[in-house]
Design an enzyme around this catalytic site. Structure first.
Site, PDB file in Angstrom:
ATOM      1  N   ARG A  58      -0.932  -0.704  -8.609  1.00 42.76           N
ATOM      2  CA  ARG A  58      -2.335  -0.387  -8.343  1.00 42.76           C
ATOM      3  C   ARG A  58      -2.424   1.131  -8.291  1.00 42.76           C
ATOM      4  NH1 ARG A  58      -3.470  -1.159  -2.639  1.00 42.76           N
ATOM      5  NH2 ARG A  58      -3.472  -3.342  -3.116  1.00 42.76           N
ATOM      6  N   ASP A  96       0.844  -1.196   0.000  1.00 45.66           N
ATOM      7  CA  ASP A  96       0.000   0.000   0.000  1.00 45.66           C
ATOM      8  C   ASP A  96       0.882   1.249   0.000  1.00 45.66           C
ATOM      9  OD1 ASP A  96      -2.180  -1.638   0.250  1.00 45.66           O
ATOM     10  OD2 ASP A  96      -2.576  -1.167   2.345  1.00 45.66           O
TER      11      ASP A  96
HETATM   12  P1  FDA Z   1     -14.029   8.923  -5.952  1.00 44.64           P
HETATM   13  O1  FDA Z   1     -13.766   9.277  -4.528  1.00 44.64           O
HETATM   14  O2  FDA Z   1     -14.095  10.024  -6.944  1.00 44.64           O
HETATM   15  O3  FDA Z   1     -15.358   8.088  -6.012  1.00 44.64           O
HETATM   16  C1  FDA Z   1     -15.986   7.664  -7.208  1.00 44.64           C
HETATM   17  C2  FDA Z   1     -17.373   7.158  -6.832  1.00 44.64           C
HETATM   18  O4  FDA Z   1     -17.225   5.955  -6.066  1.00 44.64           O
HETATM   19  C3  FDA Z   1     -18.131   8.116  -5.908  1.00 44.64           C
HETATM   20  O5  FDA Z   1     -18.950   8.996  -6.622  1.00 44.64           O
HETATM   21  C4  FDA Z   1     -18.917   7.185  -5.043  1.00 44.64           C
HETATM   22  O6  FDA Z   1     -20.147   6.877  -5.678  1.00 44.64           O
HETATM   23  C5  FDA Z   1     -18.094   5.952  -4.951  1.00 44.64           C
HETATM   24  N1  FDA Z   1     -17.280   5.939  -3.697  1.00 44.64           N
HETATM   25  C6  FDA Z   1     -15.978   6.245  -3.567  1.00 44.64           C
HETATM   26  N2  FDA Z   1     -15.561   6.108  -2.290  1.00 44.64           N
HETATM   27  C7  FDA Z   1     -16.643   5.706  -1.598  1.00 44.64           C
HETATM   28  C8  FDA Z   1     -16.856   5.399  -0.248  1.00 44.64           C
HETATM   29  N3  FDA Z   1     -15.882   5.481   0.664  1.00 44.64           N
HETATM   30  N4  FDA Z   1     -18.097   5.024   0.112  1.00 44.64           N
HETATM   31  C9  FDA Z   1     -19.100   4.930  -0.786  1.00 44.64           C
HETATM   32  N5  FDA Z   1     -18.948   5.219  -2.092  1.00 44.64           N
HETATM   33  C10 FDA Z   1     -17.748   5.603  -2.503  1.00 44.64           C
HETATM   34  N6  FDA Z   1      -5.427   5.038  -1.067  1.00 44.64           N
HETATM   35  C11 FDA Z   1      -4.158   5.292  -0.688  1.00 44.64           C
HETATM   36  O7  FDA Z   1      -3.790   6.450  -0.477  1.00 44.64           O
HETATM   37  N7  FDA Z   1      -3.256   4.244  -0.554  1.00 44.64           N
HETATM   38  C12 FDA Z   1      -3.596   2.948  -0.820  1.00 44.64           C
HETATM   39  O8  FDA Z   1      -2.763   2.048  -0.685  1.00 44.64           O
HETATM   40  C13 FDA Z   1      -4.927   2.684  -1.252  1.00 44.64           C
HETATM   41  N8  FDA Z   1      -5.322   1.417  -1.571  1.00 44.64           N
HETATM   42  C14 FDA Z   1      -6.553   1.216  -2.146  1.00 44.64           C
HETATM   43  C15 FDA Z   1      -6.901  -0.035  -2.664  1.00 44.64           C
HETATM   44  C16 FDA Z   1      -8.099  -0.212  -3.336  1.00 44.64           C
HETATM   45  C17 FDA Z   1      -8.451  -1.559  -3.919  1.00 44.64           C
HETATM   46  C18 FDA Z   1      -9.001   0.885  -3.473  1.00 44.64           C
HETATM   47  C19 FDA Z   1     -10.313   0.740  -4.200  1.00 44.64           C
HETATM   48  C20 FDA Z   1      -8.686   2.117  -2.941  1.00 44.64           C
HETATM   49  C21 FDA Z   1      -7.472   2.293  -2.271  1.00 44.64           C
HETATM   50  N9  FDA Z   1      -7.122   3.547  -1.751  1.00 44.64           N
HETATM   51  C22 FDA Z   1      -5.839   3.769  -1.347  1.00 44.64           C
HETATM   52  C23 FDA Z   1      -8.156   4.633  -1.595  1.00 44.64           C
HETATM   53  C24 FDA Z   1      -8.160   5.606  -2.771  1.00 44.64           C
HETATM   54  O9  FDA Z   1      -7.015   6.418  -2.740  1.00 44.64           O
HETATM   55  C25 FDA Z   1      -9.410   6.514  -2.727  1.00 44.64           C
HETATM   56  O10 FDA Z   1      -9.355   7.283  -1.556  1.00 44.64           O
HETATM   57  C26 FDA Z   1     -10.727   5.776  -2.768  1.00 44.64           C
HETATM   58  O11 FDA Z   1     -10.689   4.695  -3.642  1.00 44.64           O
HETATM   59  C27 FDA Z   1     -11.879   6.731  -3.207  1.00 44.64           C
HETATM   60  O12 FDA Z   1     -11.617   7.234  -4.474  1.00 44.64           O
HETATM   61  P2  FDA Z   1     -12.241   6.666  -5.836  1.00 44.64           P
HETATM   62  O13 FDA Z   1     -11.116   6.379  -6.749  1.00 44.64           O
HETATM   63  O14 FDA Z   1     -13.131   5.519  -5.576  1.00 44.64           O
HETATM   64  O15 FDA Z   1     -12.966   7.909  -6.498  1.00 44.64           O
END
Ligand code: FDA
Length: 307
Positions: free
Chosen positions: A183, A133
């Protein structure tokens, strides 16, 4: 979520008093269940079954970060080694994802490397995969250094990179000669504008540019760690233009978030994984999930109503 509200949650995630008190409240304990099947390894592995049945692989992370005593890192590494054995035992297509500070990065980077090295060897031996991570910006150099050292003699290791950091384009460039597994996520920490894009449109543009760069190279195992289906579709369109199919990358989402979309993407032929987090130290991780979306806070509020 608006920037100030997001910052309040990210501040609360690191505040020592709240970190001690809030996880003991019933409201929080109930609410976190939306994102976590339970605190034990067994509950996490049991939750995997429903994904496996639908052709979705799993990733596991035992929550915990910023250890303050080195012997704890040994216990964490032992736990992950047992998890890898269990994954093989249960014939689950599971991989593991670990935080360097959970293995003592704040205290002794060489000891952290030795733990990761052991886990990479164990992951290879059990047919699994080790992901690292990415934590806040202060750890990026040290984490990249760990990854480079590991990748020089392990194949089945990947690293998380954050699209919100301005430096990430250069980091991608420097990793490409290693045939890396990356990732790509947007980034979950509170970073200053000097280091990170803070406007959502800038972060999305960076995410797309970075993922297209890695796709073009064709030597990257690319995981899209996002729930942003719009971005995933945009990248799929780029893949098609390059003559690549939907299996050119993987979609990785968190347990409990947009599972309907993950299932739909799987049915459309995408390779998908769900990251299942578990463990007792869920507080800072959970607060970062709340920071990501206002509806999650409404969900916690609803838990306070006893009917
Ligand atoms: P965004 O926040 O724009 O969300 C897109 C859409 O997804 C939203 O409109 C909503 O509908 C839905 N959504 C997103 N988050 C949600 C939530 N919490 N609850 C409900 N709905 C939600 N970060 C990091 O800094 N270091 C790491 O090692 C990791 N590892 C990691 C692994 C995996 C498999 C994932 C999916 C995520 C991470 N992250 C992470 C977290 C990442 O940086 C980020 O904060 C979250 O994924 C939220 O961003 P999105 O890309 O989903 O987009």
């Amino acid at each position: 979520m608006s920037h100030p509200t997001r910052r309040v949650f990210l501040w609360a995630s690191t505040n020592p008093t709240l970190r001690e008190k809030l996880p003991q409240t019933r409201v929080m304990q109930r609410a976190v269940r939306r994102f976590m099947p339970g605190e034990t390894m067994d509950e996490a592995l049991t939750a995997a079954a429903e994904y496996e049945e639908r052709g979705i692989g799993t990733l596991y992370t035992r929550l915990g970060e910023n250890l303050t005593a080195l012997p704890e890192a040994q216990a964490v590494a032992d736990h992950y080694a047992t998890l890898l054995d269990e994954i093989r035992e249960r014939s689950v297509s599971g991989e593991i994802s670990v935080k360097p500070t959970q293995l003592g990065l704040d205290l002794d980077p060489d000891a952290t490397f030795r733990h990761l090295d052991r886990l990479a060897t164990h992951a290879e031996g059990t047919g699994s995969y080790l992901w690292i991570d990415m934590e806040s910006s202060a750890y990026v150099d040290a984490t990249l250094d760990l990854y480079r050292r590991l990748k020089s003699h392990h194949d089945r290791v990947g690293i998380c990179l954050q699209a919100y950091l301005r430096r990430t384009a250069k980091d991608v460039e420097s990793l490409l000669p290693l045939n890396p597994a990356v990732r790509l996520v947007k980034g979950a920490y509170d970073e200053p504008r000097r280091l990170a894009y803070t406007d959502a449109r800038e972060v999305d543009a960076s995410y797309l540019a970075l993922s297209v760069t890695m796709l073009r190279e064709r030597n990257v195992r690319l995981g899209l760690g996002t729930h942003d289906v719009r971005l995933i579709v945009q990248l799929a369109n780029h893949a098609a233009a390059l003559g690549l199919g939907p299996d050119a990358f993987e979609v990785q989402m968190l347990y409990g978030i947009r599972t309907d979309e993950l299932l739909r993407l799987r049915r459309e032929g995408y390779r998908c994984q769900a990251l299942i987090a578990y463990g007792a130290s869920w507080y800072p991780w959970y607060l970062r999930r709340l920071a990501e979306r206002p509806a999650n806070v409404a969900f916690v509020a609803r838990q306070m109503i006893p009917w």
